[in-house]
Design a protein around this motif. Sequence first.
Motif, PDB file in Angstrom:
ATOM      1  N   VAL A  41       0.783  -1.165   0.038  1.00 48.42           N
ATOM      2  CA  VAL A  41      -0.049   0.186  -0.015  1.00 48.42           C
ATOM      3  C   VAL A  41       1.267   0.837  -0.217  1.00 48.42           C
ATOM      4  O   VAL A  41       0.906   2.414  -0.813  1.00 48.42           O
ATOM      5  CB  VAL A  41      -0.671   0.086   1.388  1.00 48.42           C
ATOM      6  CG1 VAL A  41      -1.399   1.564   1.235  1.00 48.42           C
ATOM      7  CG2 VAL A  41      -2.544  -1.209   0.944  1.00 48.42           C
ATOM      8  N   GLY A  84       1.192   3.101  -3.389  1.00 49.97           N
ATOM      9  CA  GLY A  84       0.477   4.803  -2.614  1.00 49.97           C
ATOM     10  C   GLY A  84       1.556   5.698  -3.542  1.00 49.97           C
ATOM     11  O   GLY A  84       0.883   6.901  -3.707  1.00 49.97           O
ATOM     12  N   ALA A 122      -4.478   3.812  -9.011  1.00 52.49           N
ATOM     13  CA  ALA A 122      -4.902   3.317  -7.670  1.00 52.49           C
ATOM     14  C   ALA A 122      -5.830   2.175  -7.464  1.00 52.49           C
ATOM     15  O   ALA A 122      -6.000   1.219  -6.533  1.00 52.49           O
ATOM     16  CB  ALA A 122      -6.023   4.566  -7.143  1.00 52.49           C
TER      17      ALA A 122
END
Length: 76
Positions: A38, A42, A61
């Motif tokens: 993540v 991210g 995303a």
Amino acid sequence: MRLLGLAAPAVLVALWALFGSPRAKYRTSGAGRVGFEVFWFGAGVLALFACGAQVWGLAFAVVCVVSKALAVAWSQ
């Protein structure tokens, strides 16, 4: 800002070498691996948003979330 453009990839490369690569010294698994990914992906999403590519950032995303959800569902 230019220093951030050079430092951020260097930090991500070091983190990948330590925690993410198949031959990492400190392998992650389970929730730690999900958290690392993540953070990793991210950062890419945030970079796309920061350079003004909001549509591409959102698309990336969504692809990352779907990919990780399928990997967890299929125990990969």
